[in-house]
Design a protein around this motif. Structure first.
Motif, PDB file in Angstrom:
ATOM      1  N   UNK A 107       0.744  -1.081   0.077  1.00  0.00           N
ATOM      2  CA  UNK A 107       0.203   0.038  -0.008  1.00  0.00           C
ATOM      3  C   UNK A 107       0.836   1.317   0.061  1.00  0.00           C
ATOM      4  N   UNK A 108       0.617   2.206  -0.685  1.00  0.00           N
ATOM      5  CA  UNK A 108       1.336   3.293  -0.977  1.00  0.00           C
ATOM      6  C   UNK A 108       0.423   4.490  -1.072  1.00  0.00           C
ATOM      7  N   UNK A 109       0.705   5.566  -0.078  1.00  0.00           N
ATOM      8  CA  UNK A 109      -0.030   6.709  -0.188  1.00  0.00           C
ATOM      9  C   UNK A 109       0.025   7.349  -1.575  1.00  0.00           C
ATOM     10  N   UNK A 110      -1.074   8.143  -2.080  1.00  0.00           N
ATOM     11  CA  UNK A 110      -0.703   9.345  -3.246  1.00  0.00           C
ATOM     12  C   UNK A 110      -0.730  10.528  -2.729  1.00  0.00           C
ATOM     13  N   UNK A 111      -0.044  11.056  -3.596  1.00  0.00           N
ATOM     14  CA  UNK A 111       0.131  12.636  -3.302  1.00  0.00           C
ATOM     15  C   UNK A 111      -0.296  13.443  -4.467  1.00  0.00           C
ATOM     16  N   UNK A 151      14.310  11.416  -6.763  1.00  0.00           N
ATOM     17  CA  UNK A 151      12.807  11.501  -7.300  1.00  0.00           C
ATOM     18  C   UNK A 151      12.093  10.861  -6.489  1.00  0.00           C
ATOM     19  N   UNK A 152      10.958  10.690  -6.698  1.00  0.00           N
ATOM     20  CA  UNK A 152       9.984  10.460  -5.722  1.00  0.00           C
ATOM     21  C   UNK A 152       9.111   9.267  -6.216  1.00  0.00           C
ATOM     22  N   UNK A 153       8.134   8.518  -5.143  1.00  0.00           N
ATOM     23  CA  UNK A 153       7.166   7.785  -5.953  1.00  0.00           C
ATOM     24  C   UNK A 153       6.315   8.510  -6.623  1.00  0.00           C
ATOM     25  N   UNK A 154       5.780   7.911  -7.952  1.00  0.00           N
ATOM     26  CA  UNK A 154       4.718   8.487  -8.533  1.00  0.00           C
ATOM     27  C   UNK A 154       3.717   7.430  -9.138  1.00  0.00           C
ATOM     28  N   UNK A 158       1.800   2.356  -9.579  1.00  0.00           N
ATOM     29  CA  UNK A 158       2.670   3.272  -8.663  1.00  0.00           C
ATOM     30  C   UNK A 158       4.533   2.912  -9.131  1.00  0.00           C
ATOM     31  N   UNK A 159       4.983   3.802  -9.410  1.00  0.00           N
ATOM     32  CA  UNK A 159       6.596   3.645  -9.848  1.00  0.00           C
ATOM     33  C   UNK A 159       7.356   4.419  -8.885  1.00  0.00           C
ATOM     34  N   UNK A 160       8.464   3.365  -8.487  1.00  0.00           N
ATOM     35  CA  UNK A 160       9.404   3.877  -7.502  1.00  0.00           C
ATOM     36  C   UNK A 160      10.531   4.291  -8.288  1.00  0.00           C
ATOM     37  N   UNK A 175       2.329   8.896 -17.622  1.00  0.00           N
ATOM     38  CA  UNK A 175       0.962   9.963 -17.980  1.00  0.00           C
ATOM     39  C   UNK A 175       0.160  10.150 -16.757  1.00  0.00           C
ATOM     40  N   UNK A 176      -0.541  11.278 -16.521  1.00  0.00           N
ATOM     41  CA  UNK A 176      -1.393  11.744 -15.566  1.00  0.00           C
ATOM     42  C   UNK A 176      -2.749  11.564 -16.228  1.00  0.00           C
ATOM     43  N   UNK A 177      -3.606  11.434 -15.292  1.00  0.00           N
ATOM     44  CA  UNK A 177      -4.932  11.326 -15.839  1.00  0.00           C
ATOM     45  C   UNK A 177      -5.694  12.725 -15.813  1.00  0.00           C
ATOM     46  N   UNK A 178      -5.096  13.765 -15.014  1.00  0.00           N
ATOM     47  CA  UNK A 178      -5.453  14.824 -14.876  1.00  0.00           C
ATOM     48  C   UNK A 178      -4.745  15.847 -16.293  1.00  0.00           C
ATOM     49  N   UNK A 179      -5.530  16.349 -17.172  1.00  0.00           N
ATOM     50  CA  UNK A 179      -4.806  16.720 -18.255  1.00  0.00           C
ATOM     51  C   UNK A 179      -4.017  18.033 -18.255  1.00  0.00           C
TER      52      UNK A 179
END
Length: 267
Positions: free
Chosen positions: A153-157, A195-198, A188-190, A213-217
């Motif tokens: 489980x990873x927290x998203x930011x 660099x950060x978790x993304x 989740x990419x480590x 790629x993000x879902x937020x355009x």
């Protein structure tokens, strides 16, 4: 200058694997074409520099990579992970590098689902393959997970993956072979270094780059080198304390336009 030397587990691993198979030193020596004395010396750590063919022979016999035999203390892994190792799923393959995913297990040898809090991010990047670090992470029981695979489980930011709410906890499954993923798989990419978790939609390209790629355009896609990626975890589910907002009228209109365009192209 850092003078710390990396610990080698080869001697202890050979003894551990031999005893796990319930075979004697004589029997192992016979199968590998060695003497019992040499097996005893290797297991005792008295042979500091085995011949290259010895490493190959032990690796072939136990079906475990040389990298794993040298760098991972197999006695610290649970029964489920050992079965994966022995079935050939022991390494995390990225380019020419081989790595084993460290896990922790409960008293019944079932894999735990560890939680990686924000404050542990830096430590995770340094200790992702350290069984002791992983064992120290918070653990949770998540119902209805598949019996196969390793989950974390990873927290998203941030808001780059809206409509998944900011601050959600992402339940994700470890991906041992990135080449099997479909394009635009949420993961989740480590990443290495500073660099950060993304949390992104991931596409692995044949040229050795990975498109994130993000879902937020509002966020533009970008490429990273595969060498900058430590681990990839495929999205499975998420939990959030936020109640989802009602779908906006504009979003409904945009989706209708998109479907109409797709229909026109097909016709």
């Amino acid at each position: 200058m850092n003078t710390e030397t990396q610990k080698i587990f080869f001697a202890g691993n050979i003894k551990f694997l031999r005893e796990r198979k319930k075979i004697s030193q004589e029997s192992l020596a016979s199968r590998l074409g060695l003497t019992r004395a040499k097996i005893a010396a290797i297991e005792a750590g008295n042979t500091k520099s085995p011949q290259p063919e010895d490493y190959l022979n032990f690796s072939d016999f136990f079906k475990i990579s040389i990298d794993t035999l040298l760098k991972v203390d197999l006695s610290k892994l649970g029964e489920l992970k050992m079965r994966e190792l022995e079935s050939g799923n022991d390494v995390y393959i990225r380019g020419g590098n081989l790595r084993v995913l460290a896990i922790s297990v409960d008293q019944s040898n079932n894999e735990n689902v560890e939680y990686v809090p924000v404050k542990a991010k830096a430590g995770y990047m340094a200790g992702y393959n350290d069984p002791e670090f992983i064992a120290g992470l918070p653990k949770y029981s998540v119902p209805n997970l598949p019996t196969q695979g390793t989950f974390r489980i990873f927290p998203s930011t941030g808001d780059s993956m809206l409509p998944v709410p900011e601050g959600s906890d992402i339940i994700a499954q470890y991906v041992p072979d990135w080449t099997t993923m479909r394009p635009d798989t949420p993961c989740i990419v480590i990443l290495k270094g500073q660099q950060d978790f993304v949390f992104k939609m991931v596409t692995v390209n044949k040229n050795g780059t990975i498109l994130l790629k993000s879902l937020n355009p509002e966020y533009k896609p970008y490429l990273v080198e595969s060498g900058d990626v430590m681990e990839i975890w495929r999205f499975y589910a998420y939990t959030s304390r936020e109640f989802p907002e009602a779908r906006s009228e504009m979003a409904t209109i945009l989706e209708a336009i998109k479907k109409l365009e797709e229909k026109i192209r097909k016709d």
